[in-house]
Write a protein that holds these residues in place. Structure first.
Motif, short mmCIF file in Angstrom:
data_model
loop_
_atom_site.label_atom_id
_atom_site.label_comp_id
_atom_site.label_asym_id
_atom_site.label_seq_id
_atom_site.Cartn_x
_atom_site.Cartn_y
_atom_site.Cartn_z
N ILE A 213 0.84 -1.20 0.00
CA ILE A 213 0.00 0.00 0.00
C ILE A 213 0.87 1.25 0.00
CG2 ILE A 213 -1.66 1.32 1.37
CD1 ILE A 213 -2.88 -1.30 2.25
N THR A 214 2.02 1.19 0.67
CA THR A 214 2.94 2.33 0.67
C THR A 214 3.38 2.67 -0.75
OG1 THR A 214 3.75 1.77 2.88
CG2 THR A 214 5.15 3.20 1.53
N GLU B 47 -4.96 0.38 -8.75
CA GLU B 47 -5.45 -0.64 -7.84
C GLU B 47 -4.28 -1.54 -7.45
OE1 GLU B 47 -10.06 -1.25 -9.18
OE2 GLU B 47 -8.55 -2.30 -10.36
N LEU B 48 -4.36 -2.13 -6.26
CA LEU B 48 -3.33 -3.06 -5.79
C LEU B 48 -3.96 -4.45 -5.73
CD1 LEU B 48 -0.44 -3.38 -4.60
CD2 LEU B 48 -1.48 -3.09 -2.34
N VAL B 49 -3.45 -5.36 -6.54
CA VAL B 49 -4.04 -6.69 -6.64
C VAL B 49 -2.95 -7.75 -6.54
CG1 VAL B 49 -5.45 -8.25 -8.03
CG2 VAL B 49 -5.89 -5.79 -8.10
N ASP B 50 -3.01 -8.54 -5.49
CA ASP B 50 -2.05 -9.62 -5.28
C ASP B 50 -0.60 -9.12 -5.34
OD1 ASP B 50 -4.03 -11.55 -4.92
OD2 ASP B 50 -4.17 -11.93 -7.08
N GLY B 51 -0.37 -7.92 -4.80
CA GLY B 51 0.99 -7.39 -4.75
C GLY B 51 1.43 -6.63 -5.99
N GLY C 56 -9.59 -9.13 -0.43
CA GLY C 56 -8.58 -10.11 -0.05
C GLY C 56 -7.33 -10.02 -0.90
N ALA C 57 -7.47 -9.44 -2.11
CA ALA C 57 -6.33 -9.32 -3.02
C ALA C 57 -5.57 -8.02 -2.85
CB ALA C 57 -6.80 -9.45 -4.47
N GLY C 58 -6.17 -7.04 -2.14
CA GLY C 58 -5.50 -5.75 -1.98
C GLY C 58 -6.49 -4.61 -1.88
#
Length: 222
Positions: free
Chosen positions: A43-44, A56-60, A103-105
């Motif tokens: 997230i940072t 978007e942040l999805v699975d890293g 759950g993925a981000g």
């Protein structure tokens, strides 16, 4: 001079130990060191991205969502306006685009309806995104053939359902404006399709808020 079929010597990149000790990875190409960072990301890292594009942040991994077309943006804005008028007598908060934990981000739906008390608490706490259980509805506006179509139809439903978001609507722009509604199966984290309404017909629901309209008005100009 080499002949056809001869194998030429190749200088493979090698790790630079000094760069590695500094927490970065370095590789040597022709005696020049190039350092780079790569995922998975956090997230940072997401918060360091430029603010003028939706991420978007999805699975890293950080995914980029390009700016919507004028037509798609108009439909999303019209939907938000309908919601804002409909929540006058209920404690719900309208957002869009907005961030929600999965759950993925972190996903960024086009529009969402959040429990009013939970939305106020999120603001007070300065939370990065809303919790899925606090989100009553998410809406994605989809253009056929766009890069986000597959994600909206196949990936996001699973993530939103697993996060406990009660309702998920997909607004299609073709062949005419239409809305497909999905709701959680009671006692599960799986969506079932509960209906699809096209322009020229009446779309009516009572949950998460009472609202009734013809999807065709989403393309009306003010």
């Amino acid at each position: 001079m080499s002949k056809a079929g001869d194998c030429l010597p190749v200088s493979w990149p090698v790790a630079d130990r000094t760069s590695r000790r500094r927490g970065r990875v370095g590789v040597v190409y022709d005696d020049r060191i190039h350092s780079y960072d790569h995922g998975p990301y956090t997230i940072t890292d997401l918060d360091r991205m430029p603010p003028d594009v939706r991420y978007e942040l999805v699975d890293g991994w950080i995914l980029t969502s390009h700016r919507p077309s004028a037509r798609r943006d108009h439909v999303a804005s019209a939907m938000r306006s309908l919601f804002e008028r409909a929540v006058a007598d209920v404690d719900l908060s309208i957002h869009g685009p907005f961030s929600v934990f999965t759950g993925a981000g972190i996903r960024v739906p086009d529009i969402g309806i959040v429990d009013g008390a939970a939305a106020r608490l999120s603001v007070q706490r300065g939370e990065r995104a809303h919790q899925g259980l606090d989100v009553r509805l998410v809406v994605e506006v989809v253009s056929r053939g766009s890069g986000s179509e597959r994600t909206a139809r196949y990936e996001k439903p699973d993530e939103y359902a697993a996060s406990g978001i009660a309702h998920y609507w997909i607004v299609d722009l073709e062949p005419t404006v239409n809305i497909t509604c999905h709701s959680l199966v009671p006692g599960s984290r799986v969506y079932r399709r509960v209906g699809r309404v096209f322009a020229g017909s009446v779309f009516k629901v009572d949950d998460p808020l009472p609202i009734e309209f013809d999807p065709g008005i989403l393309l009306d100009l003010p």
